[in-house]
Design a protein around this motif. Sequence first.
Motif, PDB file in Angstrom:
ATOM      1  N   VAL A  33       0.847  -1.202   0.000  1.00 42.60           N
ATOM      2  CA  VAL A  33       0.000   0.000   0.000  1.00 42.60           C
ATOM      3  C   VAL A  33       0.875   1.242   0.000  1.00 42.60           C
ATOM      4  O   VAL A  33       0.656   2.178  -0.772  1.00 42.60           O
ATOM      5  CB  VAL A  33      -0.968   0.000   1.208  1.00 42.60           C
ATOM      6  CG1 VAL A  33      -1.623   1.361   1.379  1.00 42.60           C
ATOM      7  CG2 VAL A  33      -2.025  -1.080   1.048  1.00 42.60           C
ATOM      8  N   TRP A  34       1.899   1.262   0.882  1.00 42.95           N
ATOM      9  CA  TRP A  34       2.796   2.416   0.965  1.00 42.95           C
ATOM     10  C   TRP A  34       3.642   2.569  -0.289  1.00 42.95           C
ATOM     11  O   TRP A  34       3.857   3.688  -0.770  1.00 42.95           O
ATOM     12  CB  TRP A  34       3.679   2.312   2.214  1.00 42.95           C
ATOM     13  CG  TRP A  34       2.880   2.545   3.446  1.00 42.95           C
ATOM     14  CD1 TRP A  34       2.491   1.614   4.360  1.00 42.95           C
ATOM     15  CD2 TRP A  34       2.316   3.789   3.877  1.00 42.95           C
ATOM     16  NE1 TRP A  34       1.716   2.188   5.336  1.00 42.95           N
ATOM     17  CE2 TRP A  34       1.597   3.544   5.066  1.00 42.95           C
ATOM     18  CE3 TRP A  34       2.339   5.084   3.377  1.00 42.95           C
ATOM     19  CZ2 TRP A  34       0.921   4.544   5.759  1.00 42.95           C
ATOM     20  CZ3 TRP A  34       1.662   6.079   4.066  1.00 42.95           C
ATOM     21  CH2 TRP A  34       0.968   5.799   5.241  1.00 42.95           C
ATOM     22  N   ARG A  35       4.120   1.463  -0.826  1.00 45.66           N
ATOM     23  CA  ARG A  35       4.928   1.531  -2.052  1.00 45.66           C
ATOM     24  C   ARG A  35       4.101   2.067  -3.217  1.00 45.66           C
ATOM     25  O   ARG A  35       4.600   2.844  -4.029  1.00 45.66           O
ATOM     26  CB  ARG A  35       5.490   0.156  -2.395  1.00 45.66           C
ATOM     27  CG  ARG A  35       6.586  -0.302  -1.469  1.00 45.66           C
ATOM     28  CD  ARG A  35       7.159  -1.611  -1.917  1.00 45.66           C
ATOM     29  NE  ARG A  35       8.177  -2.094  -1.008  1.00 45.66           N
ATOM     30  CZ  ARG A  35       8.973  -3.117  -1.281  1.00 45.66           C
ATOM     31  NH1 ARG A  35       8.853  -3.759  -2.419  1.00 45.66           N
ATOM     32  NH2 ARG A  35       9.876  -3.496  -0.405  1.00 45.66           N
ATOM     33  N   SER A  44      -6.554   0.903  -0.796  1.00 47.04           N
ATOM     34  CA  SER A  44      -6.657   0.253   0.509  1.00 47.04           C
ATOM     35  C   SER A  44      -5.876  -1.060   0.513  1.00 47.04           C
ATOM     36  O   SER A  44      -5.549  -1.614  -0.546  1.00 47.04           O
ATOM     37  CB  SER A  44      -8.127  -0.020   0.829  1.00 47.04           C
ATOM     38  OG  SER A  44      -8.619  -1.036  -0.023  1.00 47.04           O
ATOM     39  N   LYS A  45      -5.626  -1.552   1.704  1.00 49.54           N
ATOM     40  CA  LYS A  45      -4.958  -2.846   1.855  1.00 49.54           C
ATOM     41  C   LYS A  45      -5.804  -3.943   1.230  1.00 49.54           C
ATOM     42  O   LYS A  45      -5.286  -4.859   0.598  1.00 49.54           O
ATOM     43  CB  LYS A  45      -4.721  -3.117   3.344  1.00 49.54           C
ATOM     44  CG  LYS A  45      -3.975  -4.402   3.618  1.00 49.54           C
ATOM     45  CD  LYS A  45      -3.682  -4.534   5.101  1.00 49.54           C
ATOM     46  CE  LYS A  45      -3.108  -5.887   5.418  1.00 49.54           C
ATOM     47  NZ  LYS A  45      -3.980  -6.695   6.233  1.00 49.54           N
ATOM     48  N   ARG A  46      -7.117  -3.839   1.385  1.00 48.16           N
ATOM     49  CA  ARG A  46      -8.020  -4.841   0.810  1.00 48.16           C
ATOM     50  C   ARG A  46      -7.932  -4.861  -0.715  1.00 48.16           C
ATOM     51  O   ARG A  46      -7.948  -5.915  -1.333  1.00 48.16           O
ATOM     52  CB  ARG A  46      -9.462  -4.568   1.265  1.00 48.16           C
ATOM     53  CG  ARG A  46     -10.459  -5.565   0.746  1.00 48.16           C
ATOM     54  CD  ARG A  46     -10.199  -6.958   1.331  1.00 48.16           C
ATOM     55  NE  ARG A  46     -10.987  -7.944   0.645  1.00 48.16           N
ATOM     56  CZ  ARG A  46     -10.499  -9.014   0.043  1.00 48.16           C
ATOM     57  NH1 ARG A  46      -9.210  -9.274   0.062  1.00 48.16           N
ATOM     58  NH2 ARG A  46     -11.288  -9.859  -0.579  1.00 48.16           N
ATOM     59  N   THR A  47      -7.805  -3.687  -1.330  1.00 48.30           N
ATOM     60  CA  THR A  47      -7.665  -3.616  -2.790  1.00 48.30           C
ATOM     61  C   THR A  47      -6.374  -4.292  -3.230  1.00 48.30           C
ATOM     62  O   THR A  47      -6.358  -5.045  -4.204  1.00 48.30           O
ATOM     63  CB  THR A  47      -7.689  -2.149  -3.264  1.00 48.30           C
ATOM     64  OG1 THR A  47      -8.967  -1.590  -2.941  1.00 48.30           O
ATOM     65  CG2 THR A  47      -7.459  -2.035  -4.760  1.00 48.30           C
ATOM     66  N   VAL A  48      -5.293  -4.047  -2.495  1.00 50.60           N
ATOM     67  CA  VAL A  48      -4.011  -4.684  -2.814  1.00 50.60           C
ATOM     68  C   VAL A  48      -4.139  -6.199  -2.686  1.00 50.60           C
ATOM     69  O   VAL A  48      -3.677  -6.954  -3.550  1.00 50.60           O
ATOM     70  CB  VAL A  48      -2.882  -4.138  -1.913  1.00 50.60           C
ATOM     71  CG1 VAL A  48      -1.621  -4.988  -2.033  1.00 50.60           C
ATOM     72  CG2 VAL A  48      -2.594  -2.696  -2.265  1.00 50.60           C
ATOM     73  N   GLU A  49      -4.775  -6.672  -1.627  1.00 46.44           N
ATOM     74  CA  GLU A  49      -4.957  -8.117  -1.437  1.00 46.44           C
ATOM     75  C   GLU A  49      -5.790  -8.721  -2.566  1.00 46.44           C
ATOM     76  O   GLU A  49      -5.472  -9.798  -3.075  1.00 46.44           O
ATOM     77  CB  GLU A  49      -5.611  -8.379  -0.085  1.00 46.44           C
ATOM     78  CG  GLU A  49      -4.695  -8.074   1.083  1.00 46.44           C
ATOM     79  CD  GLU A  49      -5.417  -8.043   2.426  1.00 46.44           C
ATOM     80  OE1 GLU A  49      -6.671  -7.961   2.449  1.00 46.44           O
ATOM     81  OE2 GLU A  49      -4.716  -8.073   3.456  1.00 46.44           O
ATOM     82  N   ARG A  50      -6.853  -8.025  -2.948  1.00 45.81           N
ATOM     83  CA  ARG A  50      -7.697  -8.499  -4.046  1.00 45.81           C
ATOM     84  C   ARG A  50      -6.883  -8.557  -5.345  1.00 45.81           C
ATOM     85  O   ARG A  50      -6.938  -9.544  -6.085  1.00 45.81           O
ATOM     86  CB  ARG A  50      -8.896  -7.553  -4.202  1.00 45.81           C
ATOM     87  CG  ARG A  50     -10.187  -8.244  -4.453  1.00 45.81           C
ATOM     88  CD  ARG A  50     -11.389  -7.331  -4.641  1.00 45.81           C
ATOM     89  NE  ARG A  50     -11.244  -5.955  -4.202  1.00 45.81           N
ATOM     90  CZ  ARG A  50     -11.775  -5.436  -3.109  1.00 45.81           C
ATOM     91  NH1 ARG A  50     -12.484  -6.205  -2.311  1.00 45.81           N
ATOM     92  NH2 ARG A  50     -11.620  -4.175  -2.805  1.00 45.81           N
ATOM     93  N   ASP A  51      -6.118  -7.495  -5.629  1.00 46.65           N
ATOM     94  CA  ASP A  51      -5.280  -7.471  -6.824  1.00 46.65           C
ATOM     95  C   ASP A  51      -4.269  -8.613  -6.826  1.00 46.65           C
ATOM     96  O   ASP A  51      -4.082  -9.290  -7.841  1.00 46.65           O
ATOM     97  CB  ASP A  51      -4.526  -6.140  -6.933  1.00 46.65           C
ATOM     98  CG  ASP A  51      -5.399  -4.986  -7.407  1.00 46.65           C
ATOM     99  OD1 ASP A  51      -6.545  -5.230  -7.853  1.00 46.65           O
ATOM    100  OD2 ASP A  51      -4.923  -3.839  -7.328  1.00 46.65           O
ATOM    101  N   LEU A  52      -3.617  -8.837  -5.693  1.00 49.02           N
ATOM    102  CA  LEU A  52      -2.614  -9.902  -5.607  1.00 49.02           C
ATOM    103  C   LEU A  52      -3.239 -11.271  -5.856  1.00 49.02           C
ATOM    104  O   LEU A  52      -2.662 -12.109  -6.553  1.00 49.02           O
ATOM    105  CB  LEU A  52      -1.911  -9.868  -4.253  1.00 49.02           C
ATOM    106  CG  LEU A  52      -0.931  -8.717  -4.061  1.00 49.02           C
ATOM    107  CD1 LEU A  52      -0.530  -8.585  -2.602  1.00 49.02           C
ATOM    108  CD2 LEU A  52       0.299  -8.896  -4.946  1.00 49.02           C
ATOM    109  N   ASN A  53      -4.415 -11.504  -5.292  1.00 50.00           N
ATOM    110  CA  ASN A  53      -5.088 -12.780  -5.511  1.00 50.00           C
ATOM    111  C   ASN A  53      -5.459 -12.963  -6.979  1.00 50.00           C
ATOM    112  O   ASN A  53      -5.293 -14.045  -7.539  1.00 50.00           O
ATOM    113  CB  ASN A  53      -6.319 -12.905  -4.615  1.00 50.00           C
ATOM    114  CG  ASN A  53      -5.944 -13.181  -3.176  1.00 50.00           C
ATOM    115  OD1 ASN A  53      -5.021 -13.948  -2.903  1.00 50.00           O
ATOM    116  ND2 ASN A  53      -6.634 -12.555  -2.242  1.00 50.00           N
ATOM    117  N   GLU A  54      -5.949 -11.904  -7.623  1.00 56.88           N
ATOM    118  CA  GLU A  54      -6.286 -11.984  -9.049  1.00 56.88           C
ATOM    119  C   GLU A  54      -5.038 -12.189  -9.899  1.00 56.88           C
ATOM    120  O   GLU A  54      -5.015 -13.024 -10.794  1.00 56.88           O
ATOM    121  CB  GLU A  54      -7.005 -10.709  -9.496  1.00 56.88           C
ATOM    122  CG  GLU A  54      -8.420 -10.582  -9.001  1.00 56.88           C
ATOM    123  CD  GLU A  54      -9.054  -9.261  -9.423  1.00 56.88           C
ATOM    124  OE1 GLU A  54      -8.577  -8.641 -10.401  1.00 56.88           O
ATOM    125  OE2 GLU A  54     -10.021  -8.860  -8.776  1.00 56.88           O
TER     126      GLU A  54
END
Length: 184
Positions: A33-35, A44-54
Amino acid sequence: MPFATTRATLSRQWALLRQLPSRSPGVTSAELVWRLRDVGFSVSKRTVERDLNELSLIFPLERNDKSIPFGWHWSASAGELRGHFDLLDYLRDDPLKAAPGQGLALQAWVSDALARRLRETPLGADMHLTALEQGHRLRATVSDDAPLRWWLLGQGDDLMVELPQALREEIGRILASAAARYRD
């Protein structure tokens, strides 16, 4: 999804992929998120997690589950791909475009929706679209290689190869074989 939203998502996901280290333990979603904020993406952290899973469904990414928080990184087998592959260079090179004086004369029926996309990103300088009663006729000189076949097959029922006949038959065989696997 509107074009601008799609482009923003793709840009963010590409930036995210560039932030991932090449080995374990990886980097956490919170750190990502910070990077991403440092390079202009506020998510958001949730968006990053969703992106990583996809993205892990498409790219060779791994999640280090040995400790919490989890760390994400490129898999060991991805070092060669990540080290030498640059999406922007790939897109600039236009993988379907034939080298001057070479190539395959492609003729195909395309849907109206695909014709609109092709007007935005033509297959080459000599591409022509002719309106038909239903759909459009596409004519273009393209490279006769694997990326062409992947692109053709990826268009689904928005495209039907008309010429050359050998390519039409090849794509038809592949699609018939794939369709047969869905029967039962």
